[in-house]
Enzyme design. Structure first.
Site, PDB file in Angstrom:
ATOM      1  N   HIS A  51      -6.785   2.456   1.603  1.00  0.00           N
ATOM      2  CA  HIS A  51      -6.270   2.898   2.948  1.00  0.00           C
ATOM      3  C   HIS A  51      -6.969   4.203   3.091  1.00  0.00           C
ATOM      4  O   HIS A  51      -6.713   5.425   2.329  1.00  0.00           O
ATOM      5  CB  HIS A  51      -4.858   2.851   2.761  1.00  0.00           C
ATOM      6  CG  HIS A  51      -4.165   3.381   4.250  1.00  0.00           C
ATOM      7  ND1 HIS A  51      -3.184   2.889   4.620  1.00  0.00           N
ATOM      8  CD2 HIS A  51      -4.355   4.453   5.021  1.00  0.00           C
ATOM      9  CE1 HIS A  51      -2.493   3.350   5.666  1.00  0.00           C
ATOM     10  NE2 HIS A  51      -3.599   4.265   5.793  1.00  0.00           N
TER      11      HIS A  51
ATOM     12  N   HIS B 101      -8.138   7.913   3.784  1.00  0.00           N
ATOM     13  CA  HIS B 101      -7.559   9.085   3.770  1.00  0.00           C
ATOM     14  C   HIS B 101      -8.511  10.283   3.632  1.00  0.00           C
ATOM     15  O   HIS B 101      -9.669   9.950   2.662  1.00  0.00           O
ATOM     16  CB  HIS B 101      -6.594   9.265   2.678  1.00  0.00           C
ATOM     17  CG  HIS B 101      -7.009   8.722   1.212  1.00  0.00           C
ATOM     18  ND1 HIS B 101      -7.231   7.331   0.752  1.00  0.00           N
ATOM     19  CD2 HIS B 101      -7.367   9.615   0.165  1.00  0.00           C
ATOM     20  CE1 HIS B 101      -7.609   7.611  -0.237  1.00  0.00           C
ATOM     21  NE2 HIS B 101      -7.680   8.599  -0.872  1.00  0.00           N
TER      22      HIS B 101
ATOM     23  N   CYS C  12       0.868  -1.223   0.195  1.00  0.00           N
ATOM     24  CA  CYS C  12      -0.142   0.090   0.193  1.00  0.00           C
ATOM     25  C   CYS C  12       1.008   1.363  -0.004  1.00  0.00           C
ATOM     26  O   CYS C  12       1.819   1.206   0.899  1.00  0.00           O
ATOM     27  CB  CYS C  12      -0.953   0.005   1.338  1.00  0.00           C
ATOM     28  SG  CYS C  12      -1.627   1.381   1.426  1.00  0.00           S
TER      29      CYS C  12
ATOM     30  N   GLY D 104     -15.834   6.345  -5.857  1.00  0.00           N
ATOM     31  CA  GLY D 104     -14.448   6.979  -6.510  1.00  0.00           C
ATOM     32  C   GLY D 104     -13.425   6.604  -5.706  1.00  0.00           C
ATOM     33  O   GLY D 104     -12.198   7.287  -5.919  1.00  0.00           O
TER      34      GLY D 104
ATOM     35  N   HIS E 264      -3.350   0.792   8.590  1.00  0.00           N
ATOM     36  CA  HIS E 264      -4.022   0.380   7.442  1.00  0.00           C
ATOM     37  C   HIS E 264      -5.485   0.178   7.566  1.00  0.00           C
ATOM     38  O   HIS E 264      -5.662  -1.190   8.071  1.00  0.00           O
ATOM     39  CB  HIS E 264      -3.333  -0.805   6.625  1.00  0.00           C
ATOM     40  CG  HIS E 264      -3.797  -0.948   5.407  1.00  0.00           C
ATOM     41  ND1 HIS E 264      -3.362  -0.468   4.361  1.00  0.00           N
ATOM     42  CD2 HIS E 264      -4.787  -1.903   5.180  1.00  0.00           C
ATOM     43  CE1 HIS E 264      -4.110  -1.138   3.089  1.00  0.00           C
ATOM     44  NE2 HIS E 264      -4.981  -1.774   3.617  1.00  0.00           N
TER      45      HIS E 264
ATOM     46  N   CYS F 170       0.904   3.073   3.471  1.00  0.00           N
ATOM     47  CA  CYS F 170       1.651   2.295   4.286  1.00  0.00           C
ATOM     48  C   CYS F 170       3.167   2.429   4.400  1.00  0.00           C
ATOM     49  O   CYS F 170       3.702   2.532   5.228  1.00  0.00           O
ATOM     50  CB  CYS F 170       1.200   0.876   4.362  1.00  0.00           C
ATOM     51  SG  CYS F 170      -0.555   0.274   5.089  1.00  0.00           S
TER      52      CYS F 170
ATOM     53  N   HIS G 297      -9.563  14.112   2.297  1.00  0.00           N
ATOM     54  CA  HIS G 297      -8.869  15.087   1.138  1.00  0.00           C
ATOM     55  C   HIS G 297      -9.198  16.495   2.035  1.00  0.00           C
ATOM     56  O   HIS G 297     -10.320  16.426   2.532  1.00  0.00           O
ATOM     57  CB  HIS G 297      -9.476  14.963   0.061  1.00  0.00           C
ATOM     58  CG  HIS G 297      -9.465  13.778  -0.643  1.00  0.00           C
ATOM     59  ND1 HIS G 297      -8.478  13.620  -1.743  1.00  0.00           N
ATOM     60  CD2 HIS G 297      -9.963  12.601  -0.656  1.00  0.00           C
ATOM     61  CE1 HIS G 297      -8.542  12.444  -2.208  1.00  0.00           C
ATOM     62  NE2 HIS G 297      -9.314  11.530  -1.647  1.00  0.00           N
TER      63      HIS G 297
HETATM   64 ZN   LIG Z   1      -2.050   1.160   3.780  1.00  0.00          ZN
END
Ligand SMILES: [Zn+2]
Length: 169
Positions: free
Chosen positions: A119, A121, A30, A114, A68, A33, A123
């Site tokens: 993992h 996250h 990933c 989308g 993760h 990661c 924006h």
């Molecule tokens: Zn990850």
């Protein structure tokens, strides 16, 4: 030039491929990661901040849990607290740096939404009147500020204004 023409932005060349997406299912491969240290703008115990390498617009940041996880529900209460403090820190630093008129803050979960990397996250995208960034996620945008320049400037702002202490991170 027409408003919606495709323009060249070099750092978008290596746009997240289906392979990157597939690899992100496994923590060992990933990209979040194994994010290189030099790409991290700021890091707390459980969360880190980096400039999006494939920005939708100028100042586009990502707030990422170190662990993760794929779903918001997977976050521990400590991770949630740090994640929101990191969002606050980011907005504070971006306000100093580029004085946007607004923000989009959020995450995409699931292919239909989308999601590009498996993992979690968040924006953070600064917005200005008349820009079109968020509505054209898949198109190329003119972004004159590189992710690297953004990272360098924000690191300075975070340090100079002692934002780690201010936001309890
Ligand atoms: Zn990850």
């Amino acid at each position: 030039m027409a408003k919606h023409d495709i323009l060249y932005a070099p750092w978008r060349k290596k746009y997240v491929t289906s392979n990157t997406k597939k690899e992100s299912k496994n923590p060992k491969t990933c990209i979040f990661c194994k994010a290189p240290k030099e790409e991290v703008i700021f890091s707390s115990k459980k969360i880190f901040l980096q400039a999006n390498k494939y920005p939708y617009g100028e100042g586009h940041l990502l707030v990422i849990p170190k662990r993760h996880v794929n779903q918001v529900i997977d976050l521990t209460s400590k991770e949630r607290e740090e994640l929101f403090n990191m969002i606050d820190l980011s907005v504070y630093a971006l306000n100093i740096f580029m004085k946007p008129e607004g923000y989009n803050i959020g995450c995409s979960i699931g292919d239909v939404a989308g999601e590009s990397i498996k993992h979690l996250h968040f924006h953070i995208l600064p917005r200005y009147k008349g820009d079109v960034a968020w509505s054209r996620l898949c198109d190329f945008e003119v972004v004159s500020l590189s992710p690297n320049e953004l990272a360098i400037s924000l690191k300075e702002i975070i340090e100079k204004n002692k934002l780690a202490k201010k936001f309890n991170l």
